[in-house]
Write a protein that holds these residues in place. Structure first.
Motif, mmCIF file in Angstrom:
data_model
loop_
_atom_site.group_PDB
_atom_site.id
_atom_site.type_symbol
_atom_site.label_atom_id
_atom_site.label_comp_id
_atom_site.label_asym_id
_atom_site.label_seq_id
_atom_site.Cartn_x
_atom_site.Cartn_y
_atom_site.Cartn_z
ATOM 1 N N VAL A 71 0.885 -1.100 0.341
ATOM 2 C CA VAL A 71 0.228 -0.394 0.078
ATOM 3 C C VAL A 71 0.730 1.270 -0.107
ATOM 4 N N ALA A 72 1.609 1.364 0.728
ATOM 5 C CA ALA A 72 3.142 2.244 0.324
ATOM 6 C C ALA A 72 3.777 2.482 -1.088
ATOM 7 N N ALA A 73 3.694 1.026 -1.870
ATOM 8 C CA ALA A 73 4.134 1.828 -2.819
ATOM 9 C C ALA A 73 3.220 1.940 -4.096
ATOM 10 N N SER A 74 1.802 2.107 -3.273
ATOM 11 C CA SER A 74 0.874 1.751 -4.578
ATOM 12 C C SER A 74 0.447 2.808 -5.285
ATOM 13 N N LEU A 75 1.036 4.772 -4.686
ATOM 14 C CA LEU A 75 1.454 5.406 -6.129
ATOM 15 C C LEU A 75 1.983 5.570 -6.848
ATOM 16 N N THR A 76 3.393 4.933 -6.087
ATOM 17 C CA THR A 76 4.883 5.742 -7.403
ATOM 18 C C THR A 76 4.498 4.187 -8.404
ATOM 19 N N PHE A 77 4.277 2.771 -7.613
ATOM 20 C CA PHE A 77 3.660 1.586 -8.634
ATOM 21 C C PHE A 77 2.501 1.532 -10.070
ATOM 22 N N SER A 78 1.405 2.899 -9.165
ATOM 23 C CA SER A 78 0.693 3.303 -10.842
ATOM 24 C C SER A 78 0.903 4.637 -10.945
ATOM 25 N N GLN A 79 1.900 5.045 -10.820
ATOM 26 C CA GLN A 79 2.144 6.680 -11.085
ATOM 27 C C GLN A 79 2.269 6.884 -12.927
ATOM 28 N N GLN A 80 2.228 5.995 -13.804
ATOM 29 C CA GLN A 80 2.023 6.693 -15.248
ATOM 30 C C GLN A 80 0.505 6.271 -15.327
ATOM 31 N N LEU A 81 -0.063 5.303 -14.614
ATOM 32 C CA LEU A 81 -1.936 5.223 -14.951
ATOM 33 C C LEU A 81 -3.026 6.258 -14.507
ATOM 34 N N LEU A 82 -1.563 7.031 -12.965
ATOM 35 C CA LEU A 82 -3.021 8.135 -12.723
ATOM 36 C C LEU A 82 -2.864 9.621 -13.378
ATOM 37 N N ALA A 83 -1.726 9.642 -14.819
ATOM 38 C CA ALA A 83 -1.879 10.363 -15.666
ATOM 39 C C ALA A 83 -3.315 10.391 -16.493
ATOM 40 N N TYR A 84 -4.544 8.864 -16.485
ATOM 41 C CA TYR A 84 -5.769 9.223 -16.770
ATOM 42 C C TYR A 84 -6.459 9.676 -15.170
ATOM 43 N N PRO A 85 -7.709 10.409 -16.350
ATOM 44 C CA PRO A 85 -8.439 11.580 -15.289
ATOM 45 C C PRO A 85 -8.932 10.169 -15.058
ATOM 46 N N SER A 86 -9.551 9.070 -15.319
ATOM 47 C CA SER A 86 -10.242 8.135 -14.786
ATOM 48 C C SER A 86 -9.738 7.543 -13.621
ATOM 49 N N VAL A 87 -8.285 7.444 -12.893
ATOM 50 C CA VAL A 87 -7.922 7.293 -12.575
ATOM 51 C C VAL A 87 -7.512 7.268 -11.912
ATOM 52 N N THR A 88 -8.014 7.220 -10.271
ATOM 53 C CA THR A 88 -7.353 8.520 -9.062
ATOM 54 C C THR A 88 -6.610 7.438 -7.898
ATOM 55 N N TYR A 89 -5.674 8.246 -7.125
ATOM 56 C CA TYR A 89 -4.916 7.743 -6.547
ATOM 57 C C TYR A 89 -5.908 7.052 -5.356
ATOM 58 N N MET A 90 -7.075 7.097 -4.722
ATOM 59 C CA MET A 90 -7.903 5.968 -4.599
ATOM 60 C C MET A 90 -8.281 4.771 -5.183
ATOM 61 N N ASP A 91 -8.375 4.753 -5.962
ATOM 62 C CA ASP A 91 -8.387 3.193 -7.216
ATOM 63 C C ASP A 91 -6.276 2.031 -6.588
ATOM 64 N N ALA A 92 -5.681 3.128 -6.708
ATOM 65 C CA ALA A 92 -4.489 2.961 -7.015
ATOM 66 C C ALA A 92 -4.401 2.059 -5.334
ATOM 67 N N ILE A 93 -4.952 2.946 -4.810
ATOM 68 C CA ILE A 93 -4.631 2.268 -3.576
ATOM 69 C C ILE A 93 -5.640 1.032 -2.951
#
Length: 245
Positions: A71-93
């Motif tokens: 969970v601690a690494a979830s945003l860095t793991f999905s960093q490229q996908l977070l550029a899409y408007p439909s993907v939020t930080y909560m989705d990644a976590i």
């Protein structure tokens, strides 16, 4: 769902064996502990078999370690996908949280089922307390993971610092001993380690003659909720600018 499938593919789908190694890690660890301590002691602190005693401590500890780190690494793991408007930080976590929680619960089911079939735990299993222990450790893993997620983004060195700080937890979380055997004043300080309560609740579920009166569910849930709320507030405010640095 797409993020969850991606997590399963990248974490467990690319290495030979995949989920088999996820199960083998606690099994081999418990086997080694059982062998080593059976040479030095005639019986564990509870019951007559070493494997159930150590499994009731190792399994929840591994769940906490694995889920909180992922969970601690979830945003860095999905960093490229977070550029899409439909993907939020909560989705990644939550995608990473769900995949790794269910993976560890699968491991726990396999390990505990095998132990109950092989060993005598000397008493009826209290399933409610076992479930309560899992709920406590999942909440704790989420809270610790979320606050560390922000700290890793804000201070890149934090991942190394946390790894160093977290190493003694395996030794001070009552995996090898009972909380009641710790002398004062160390027992009072050790009580504030939330994993003490998780392991105590798990062992109370496996051993009918062990009540673990020191366990405070309120403390674990309160600490977990506090860490999660603070972490989510900070991530909502700063996650985009921190990812763009």
């Amino acid at each position: 769902m797409a993020l969850a499938l991606r997590e399963m593919e990248t974490t467990y789908g690319r290495s030979p064996g995949g989920y088999i190694w996820l199960v083998l890690e606690p099994v081999l660890g418990i086997t080694l502990l059982t062998f080593v301590f059976s040479l030095a002691f005639r019986a564990p602190a509870l019951g007559s078999e070493f494997a159930p005693f150590y499994a009731s401590g190792v399994v929840p500890f591994l769940l906490y370690t694995d889920v909180s780190i992922k969970v601690a690494a979830s945003l860095t793991f999905s960093q490229q996908l977070l550029a899409y408007p439909s993907v939020t930080y909560m989705d990644a976590i939550f995608a990473r949280m769900l995949v790794n929680v269910f993976s560890q619960l699968l491991v726990a089911y396999v390990v505990f089922t095998g132990i109950l079939l092989i060993y005598d735990t000397q008493g009826a299993i209290d399933l409610l307390r076992i479930i309560q222990s899992f709920c406590m450790v999942i909440a704790l893993s989420f809270g610790v993971g979320v606050i560390n997620c922000f700290l890793r983004l804000r201070f890149p060195i934090w991942a190394t610092i946390w790894a160093i700080l977290n190493r003694p937890m395996f030794l001070i979380s009552c995996i090898f001993f009972l909380f009641e055997t710790v002398p004062q004043p160390y027992q009072d300080f050790l009580w504030y380690n939330p994993l003490i309560h998780v392991v105590g609740e798990m062992r109370a579920g496996f051993y009918s003659n062990y009540d673990a009166p020191y366990v405070s569910q309120l403390y674990v849930y309160g600490l977990s909720l506090g860490l999660a709320v603070i972490g989510l507030i900070l991530l909502r405010r700063f996650h985009r600018e921190l990812l763009e640095r």
